[in-house]
Design a protein around this motif. Structure first.
Motif, PDB file in Angstrom:
ATOM      1  N   THR A 125      -5.257  80.235  42.131  1.00 19.51           N
ATOM      2  CA  THR A 125      -5.804  81.518  42.571  1.00 19.51           C
ATOM      3  C   THR A 125      -7.082  81.825  41.794  1.00 19.51           C
ATOM      4  OG1 THR A 125      -4.357  82.664  40.996  1.00 19.51           O
ATOM      5  CG2 THR A 125      -3.549  82.425  43.254  1.00 19.51           C
ATOM      6  N   GLU A 126      -7.742  82.933  42.136  1.00 17.21           N
ATOM      7  CA  GLU A 126      -9.021  83.240  41.528  1.00 17.21           C
ATOM      8  C   GLU A 126      -8.870  83.645  40.061  1.00 17.21           C
ATOM      9  OE1 GLU A 126     -11.973  82.460  41.210  1.00 17.21           O
ATOM     10  OE2 GLU A 126     -12.817  83.332  43.038  1.00 17.21           O
ATOM     11  N   ILE A 127      -9.785  83.174  39.242  1.00 17.74           N
ATOM     12  CA  ILE A 127      -9.746  83.477  37.816  1.00 17.74           C
ATOM     13  C   ILE A 127      -9.995  84.971  37.597  1.00 17.74           C
ATOM     14  CG2 ILE A 127     -12.200  82.974  37.464  1.00 17.74           C
ATOM     15  CD1 ILE A 127     -11.386  81.719  34.734  1.00 17.74           C
ATOM     16  N   GLY A 128      -9.205  85.590  36.744  1.00 17.00           N
ATOM     17  CA  GLY A 128      -9.355  87.000  36.411  1.00 17.00           C
ATOM     18  C   GLY A 128      -8.870  87.924  37.506  1.00 17.00           C
ATOM     19  N   TRP A 129      -9.473  87.828  38.674  1.00 16.39           N
ATOM     20  CA  TRP A 129      -9.216  88.786  39.754  1.00 16.39           C
ATOM     21  C   TRP A 129      -7.823  88.678  40.346  1.00 16.39           C
ATOM     22  CZ3 TRP A 129     -12.357  92.702  40.007  1.00 16.39           C
ATOM     23  CH2 TRP A 129     -13.663  92.547  39.519  1.00 16.39           C
ATOM     24  N   SER A 130      -7.151  87.551  40.219  1.00 13.99           N
ATOM     25  CA  SER A 130      -5.792  87.434  40.775  1.00 13.99           C
ATOM     26  C   SER A 130      -4.725  87.907  39.787  1.00 13.99           C
ATOM     27  CB  SER A 130      -5.511  85.983  41.183  1.00 13.99           C
ATOM     28  OG  SER A 130      -5.499  85.121  40.061  1.00 13.99           O
ATOM     29  N   ARG A 131      -5.141  88.328  38.612  1.00 11.57           N
ATOM     30  CA  ARG A 131      -4.191  88.868  37.625  1.00 11.57           C
ATOM     31  C   ARG A 131      -3.654  90.209  38.123  1.00 11.57           C
ATOM     32  NH1 ARG A 131      -4.587  92.427  33.201  1.00 11.57           N
ATOM     33  NH2 ARG A 131      -3.178  91.924  31.467  1.00 11.57           N
ATOM     34  N   GLY A 132      -2.369  90.235  38.473  1.00 10.75           N
ATOM     35  CA  GLY A 132      -1.758  91.437  39.034  1.00 10.75           C
ATOM     36  C   GLY A 132      -1.984  91.579  40.519  1.00 10.75           C
ATOM     37  N   LEU A 133      -2.749  90.665  41.095  1.00  9.59           N
ATOM     38  CA  LEU A 133      -3.025  90.668  42.531  1.00  9.59           C
ATOM     39  C   LEU A 133      -2.963  89.222  43.009  1.00  9.59           C
ATOM     40  CD1 LEU A 133      -3.868  92.443  44.974  1.00  9.59           C
ATOM     41  CD2 LEU A 133      -6.237  91.853  44.453  1.00  9.59           C
ATOM     42  N   GLY A 134      -1.791  88.827  43.465  1.00  7.80           N
ATOM     43  CA  GLY A 134      -1.568  87.430  43.831  1.00  7.80           C
ATOM     44  C   GLY A 134      -0.681  86.733  42.824  1.00  7.80           C
ATOM     45  N   GLU A 193       3.343  87.081  34.537  1.00  8.67           N
ATOM     46  CA  GLU A 193       3.302  85.643  34.810  1.00  8.67           C
ATOM     47  C   GLU A 193       1.910  85.087  34.498  1.00  8.67           C
ATOM     48  OE1 GLU A 193       3.458  82.574  38.609  1.00  8.67           O
ATOM     49  OE2 GLU A 193       4.380  84.558  38.795  1.00  8.67           O
ATOM     50  N   TYR A 194       0.877  85.789  34.955  1.00 10.91           N
ATOM     51  CA  TYR A 194      -0.502  85.364  34.728  1.00 10.91           C
ATOM     52  C   TYR A 194      -0.777  85.231  33.231  1.00 10.91           C
ATOM     53  CZ  TYR A 194      -5.573  85.079  35.439  1.00 10.91           C
ATOM     54  OH  TYR A 194      -6.885  84.657  35.461  1.00 10.91           O
ATOM     55  N   VAL A 238      -5.277  79.815  34.875  1.00 15.61           N
ATOM     56  CA  VAL A 238      -5.009  80.269  36.236  1.00 15.61           C
ATOM     57  C   VAL A 238      -5.050  79.123  37.240  1.00 15.61           C
ATOM     58  CG1 VAL A 238      -7.426  80.784  36.798  1.00 15.61           C
ATOM     59  CG2 VAL A 238      -5.593  82.079  37.913  1.00 15.61           C
ATOM     60  N   THR A 239      -5.686  78.016  36.894  1.00 17.71           N
ATOM     61  CA  THR A 239      -5.735  76.874  37.818  1.00 17.71           C
ATOM     62  C   THR A 239      -4.339  76.315  38.096  1.00 17.71           C
ATOM     63  OG1 THR A 239      -6.215  75.450  35.919  1.00 17.71           O
ATOM     64  CG2 THR A 239      -8.088  76.184  37.220  1.00 17.71           C
ATOM     65  N   LEU A 240      -3.376  76.649  37.253  1.00 19.85           N
ATOM     66  CA  LEU A 240      -1.989  76.258  37.508  1.00 19.85           C
ATOM     67  C   LEU A 240      -1.445  76.914  38.774  1.00 19.85           C
ATOM     68  CD1 LEU A 240      -0.747  76.512  33.822  1.00 19.85           C
ATOM     69  CD2 LEU A 240      -0.733  74.410  35.185  1.00 19.85           C
ATOM     70  N   TYR A 270      -0.849  80.327  30.004  1.00 26.19           N
ATOM     71  CA  TYR A 270      -1.418  79.495  28.934  1.00 26.19           C
ATOM     72  C   TYR A 270      -0.359  78.639  28.249  1.00 26.19           C
ATOM     73  CZ  TYR A 270       0.478  82.548  25.268  1.00 26.19           C
ATOM     74  OH  TYR A 270       1.317  83.238  24.426  1.00 26.19           O
ATOM     75  N   LYS A 271       0.900  79.065  28.297  1.00 28.48           N
ATOM     76  CA  LYS A 271       1.982  78.319  27.646  1.00 28.48           C
ATOM     77  C   LYS A 271       2.259  77.000  28.370  1.00 28.48           C
ATOM     78  CE  LYS A 271       4.196  82.561  25.967  1.00 28.48           C
ATOM     79  NZ  LYS A 271       5.384  83.451  26.068  1.00 28.48           N
ATOM     80  N   GLN A 272       1.786  76.891  29.619  1.00 22.01           N
ATOM     81  CA  GLN A 272       1.963  75.652  30.397  1.00 22.01           C
ATOM     82  C   GLN A 272       0.654  74.882  30.553  1.00 22.01           C
ATOM     83  OE1 GLN A 272       3.813  76.670  34.269  1.00 22.01           O
ATOM     84  NE2 GLN A 272       4.190  78.699  33.397  1.00 22.01           N
TER      85      GLN A 272
END
Length: 441
Positions: free
Chosen positions: A57-66, A71-72, A52-54, A76-78
């Motif tokens: 945004t916030e780890i975990g919590w920005s998944r689906g929000l932000g 995409e989130y 997520v540092t790519l 890992y592929k990048q």
């Protein structure tokens, strides 16, 4: 009839609570000597890091929000942090005066920073393909830092965990039995391969995770290693979600070793062990141009935490390239420089006997009472009464003597110089005629 019904309900609750208490007392407890050693450490590094540092945004919590979920989940592929150096991270912790390090092995997004055999969603599926946990464990051993692991209960990525987005309804096709087995298998990998000093759990508040699951996993862990320290976030403290998310207290029904107040300093507590977790900036994971705390804020957070008889787990969020920001490294080094001079007043001390405030905080060890002065508000500093205790000597730690007076009732007044030795936190030592640890709070 209503009275009989209420009586039956009361008896049912009584037997249920009694059974829970018996179950809790039968669990393997962490030895007191191990927990005392942990509380003596006082200062540790928390690290939130992952693909997520790519996005910053916030780890975990920005998944689906932000960040859109698809995409989130494919970041890992990048993820190829070529500048990551476990040695550099751990040396940063060492230079900061930290005694232990806790890494987010798996956060709520489910990505694993070690080559687990029980999920393909791990570091070996990224372009980087190196065992982050293994390298950190090795570097910690090199620098004499205790290696610890953060591991979340909930996992929004795992199809067997019923909730796939925070706040969503449970998936009827999920399988908690399979999920718990995966969790146990991954924890066994971590314990047997990396030998963590402490396991820092999180994500215990969602309804699919029951107290029975928590007791089961706790018992499993303790059979693998009875000495591993466990925080209070494996089992929810209440069926009420809001109450269950209050980690700042150590509930009587908790199965962990210590409380974990978050983004706030815990209150003075000589009974229950606790550890404040707090960020050096504002976000847990790296964020570009995030607001960073001043040295004064950082030091006084550490001191007030120790003054309340707690540990500080201070968080950094490394960048996507694997490096901790230079400004954060510098700020931590400044804390370490202060501890090189004043560390005696932090490590291995007890908090109290005074409640920390905006002017000073106190710690104690043997016959020494350490007064950490944050601000010179006047020429004198008056302390609460120390009944039946005599001050034999007063001086700045590693510095000059202090003029003081003590009334017959035990009240102590310190004469402060026009300029304190340290603008952020100066330490005055009061040598007593008795063990400072015996002073009642």
């Amino acid at each position: 009839m209503k009275l009989l019904f209420n009586s039956l309900i009361f008896l049912l609750l009584f037997f249920q609570l009694n059974a829970q208490e018996k179950s809790a007392t039968s669990l393997i407890k962490t030895p007191k000597s191990v927990l005392d050693d942990f509380m003596d450490q006082r200062f540790g590094m928390f690290i939130h890091w992952g693909p997520v540092t790519l996005r910053g945004t916030e780890i975990g919590w920005s998944r689906g929000l932000g960040v859109p979920t698809e995409e989130y989940d494919n970041l890992y592929k990048q993820f190829n942090p070529l500048l990551f150096s476990a040695d550099a991270w751990v040396k940063t912790a060492k230079d900061a005066g930290m005694k232990y390090l806790t890494i987010t092995a798996k956060h709520h997004d489910g990505f694993c920073l070690w080559p687990t055999k029980f999920s393909d969603y791990n570091i070996m599926s990224s372009p980087y393909k190196k065992d982050i946990l293994g390298e950190l464990a090795k570097a910690c051993k090199k620098y004499g830092i205790k290696f610890c692991v953060y591991f979340t209960v909930l996992d929004w990525h795992d199809p067997n965990y019923p909730i796939h987005i925070s706040g969503a309804k449970a998936d009827p096709n999920a399988n908690m039995d399979k999920f718990v087995m995966t969790m146990k298998n991954q924890l066994e990998e971590i314990i047997t391969q990396y030998d963590p000093y402490m396991l820092w759990f999180d994500g215990n508040w969602e309804s699919p995770w029951t107290p029975e699951h928590a007791v089961d996993v706790y018992s499993f862990i303790k059979k693998l290693n009875p000495n591993v320290i466990i925080n209070n976030r494996l089992k929810s403290i209440s069926t009420n979600v809001a109450a269950g998310n209050d980690h700042s207290i150590l509930s009587p029904t908790a199965i962990g070793d210590y409380a974990t107040p978050e983004q706030k300093i815990g209150t003075l507590n000589m009974k229950d062990p606790w550890e404040t977790c707090m960020t050096i900036c504002e976000q847990w994971a790296w964020k570009p141009n995030d607001n960073m705390k001043s040295l004064k804020q950082c030091l006084q957070t550490l001191i007030k935490t120790a003054g309340g008889n707690g540990n500080l787990l201070f968080n950094v969020g490394p960048q996507a390239n694997g490096q901790i920001e230079e400004r954060q490294v510098k700020r931590l080094k400044e804390m370490g420089d202060w501890l090189k001079i004043y560390g005696e007043s932090i490590y291995g001390t007890k908090g109290g006997p005074f409640v920390p405030n905006e002017t000073y905080a106190a710690t104690r060890k043997a016959k020494k009472l350490f007064i950490h002065v944050f601000e010179r508000k006047s020429a004198t500093l008056s302390l609460p009464v120390l009944p039946g205790i005599k001050v034999n000597k007063a001086y700045f730690l590693k510095g000059a003597k202090i003029t003081y007076t003590q009334d017959t009732n035990g009240s102590v007044t310190l004469q402060l110089p026009e300029q304190l030795p340290n603008a952020d936190a100066s330490v005055i030592v009061l040598e007593l005629n008795t063990n400072a640890g015996d002073i009642p709070v």
